[in-house]
Design an enzyme around this catalytic site. Structure first.
Site: not given
Length: 470
Positions: A179, A391, A447
């Site tokens: 991330s 995601d 994610h």
């Protein structure tokens, strides 16, 4: 006085310096919620960074269950910025996770993770930057941080940690994270190599880096949400073509005078506003930010929001299951004084543990790290980039877009990779001698990928660490 009576002046001086520098390491033998002694080696501790070691960075270190002397050493940096290392450890790649079937709101239970990456690697999970997890500072000024400070303090931490653990200096070293750490990990890796070049001690055996669902270029990554929404059938072909033309394929920082583009994006936002961006297949339970989910810059509250106002499903059986319910257990468990005592958390240093600190005083001052990737490739380091293909926070199409700008030679084009005879995702292998660069999608994952597809991600990292075909 007792300390002075038990030791001579040299030892007392050493102990005083040790205390002032914030060095603290303890082996954890057991944890509340997990019966018996831990079947793996867990060490926790603090290492000071910054001026006068004002910053105290907390870490969890788990030795490889296979061969600690030979397996890779990984520094894992969870994203956010401000998401605790415990989140990456317990929800993604660490040796234990919550046993939801046996947990209650007041007594979370743990179980071993069959797909922990610590089965094949030694991993340091670091609470960074300061203000994250159990890391803290001795003065308020040290809490004002940015990307540059985060990189510098993570690098300083790693140098000091290896000085304290010289037995791991010869292990292959990888810097890894996911991330938001996409803007931190490559820069820490480059700092390690530059430090080696100028002879800083200890010399580190850096072999490469690993990134999952990474933020790399704000504009490219966030701009890719519209084409991703089209690819996944969240917006119509007509709307996509209209927005593509009216906005000239630029969907963020839109000029308000471009009325047609603005109108198109309003419709796009209506189509996706109730979609869970972290995984478009799962229920969206926490309200979205009132801001646009398409045209604004990175808003961590979209996926990191504190779920504590929610009730557990056992208390509201009529509610649909939400992944946020899973996150509640970490707040309960990590806030338990018995747990903090077991982890040897310094009492009074953190007012309230949160999975992701949304009040962090953090300035994002590095918007693009594509050139850092180019430099690391030039220097010959391996890289693995993986993305959950559902995601919408940082869609894989945006990742592919910036990878294309690296101008790498494709050694094996887009192809399926398998786990237990089933397609687990798709991969492209690049070569830019002497570097090897790999991009992989994880089918059905969000994610970030290991939380949704732990078995597949464990197979992926095991093969990659061992230089096996993907």
């Amino acid at each position: 006085m007792k300390l002075r009576a038990l030791c001579g002046p040299p030892l007392c001086l050493f102990l005083c310096l040790l205390f002032q520098s914030g060095l603290s390491q303890t082996v954890v033998k057991s944890l509340p919620g997990l019966p018996g002694d831990l079947p793996f080696h867990l060490e926790t501790g603090y290492i000071g960074a910054g001026e006068l070691d004002d910053v105290q960075l907390f870490y969890y270190f788990v030795e490889s269950g296979r061969s600690p002397r030979d397996d890779p050493l990984v520094l894992w940096l969870t994203g956010g910025p401000g998401c605790s290392a415990l989140s990456g450890l317990i929800y993604e790649i660490g040796p234990f996770t919550f046993n939801y079937e046996k947990s209650s709101r007041f007594r979370p239970a743990l179980k071993l993770n069959d797909y922990s990456w610590t089965k094949v690697a030694n991993i340091i999970f670091l609470d960074q930057p300061v203000g994250t997890g159990f890391s803290y500072a001795n003065n308020w000024e040290s809490y004002n941080i940015d990307d540059n400070i985060s990189v510098a303090e993570s690098y300083e931490f790693l140098r000091k940690w290896l000085k304290l653990h010289p037995q791991f200096l010869s292990n292959p070293l990888y810097i890894a994270g996911d991330s938001y750490s996409g803007v931190i990990v490559p820069r820490v890796a480059l700092e390690v190599d530059k430090g080696n070049e100028v002879g800083l001690e200890p010399k580190m055996n850096l072999e490469g880096y690993v990134l999952g669902n990474p933020l790399t270029s704000y504009d490219s990554d966030l701009n890719s949400r519209v084409p991703f929404a089209h690819l996944k059938g969240l917006i119509s072909n007509e709307l996509y073509e209209s927005a593509k033309t009216d906005c000239n394929s630029e969907y963020i920082n839109v000029n308000e005078s471009n009325a047609d583009c603005v109108d198109d994006l309003k419709v796009v936002n209506l189509c996706v506003e109730n979609i869970r961006t972290a995984n478009i297949l799962e229920p969206n339970c926490v309200p979205q930010s009132p801001k646009s989910t398409v045209s604004d810059r990175w808003d961590p509250t979209l996926i990191n929001r504190d779920p504590s106002p929610l009730l557990l499903p056992t208390e509201r059986a009529s509610r649909v299951w939400c992944r946020e319910y899973n996150y509640l257990y970490s707040y309960i468990w990590a806030s338990d004084r018995a747990v903090q005592d077991a982890l040897h958390i310094r009492e009074g240093t953190v007012e309230k543990w949160v999975r992701c600190n949304e009040t962090l005083s953090y300035t994002s001052n590095v918007l693009v790290v594509i050139d850092i990737h180019k430099e690391l490739i030039k220097r010959g380091f391996r890289a693995l980039i993986y993305s959950g293909d559902h995601d919408m926070v940082f869609p894989y199409v945006g990742t592919l877009a910036w990878i294309d700008t690296l101008n790498l030679t494709i050694s094996e084009d887009w192809h399926a990779w398998f786990v237990d005879g089933q397609v687990a995702g798709y991969a492209t292998l690049y070569s830019s001698f002497p570097s090897l660069f790999t991009f992989v999608t994880v089918k059905g994952a969000g994610h970030t990928a290991p939380e949704y597809k732990p078995k597949e991600c464990f197979a992926l990292i095991s093969r990659w660490f061992d230089y096996l075909y993907i």
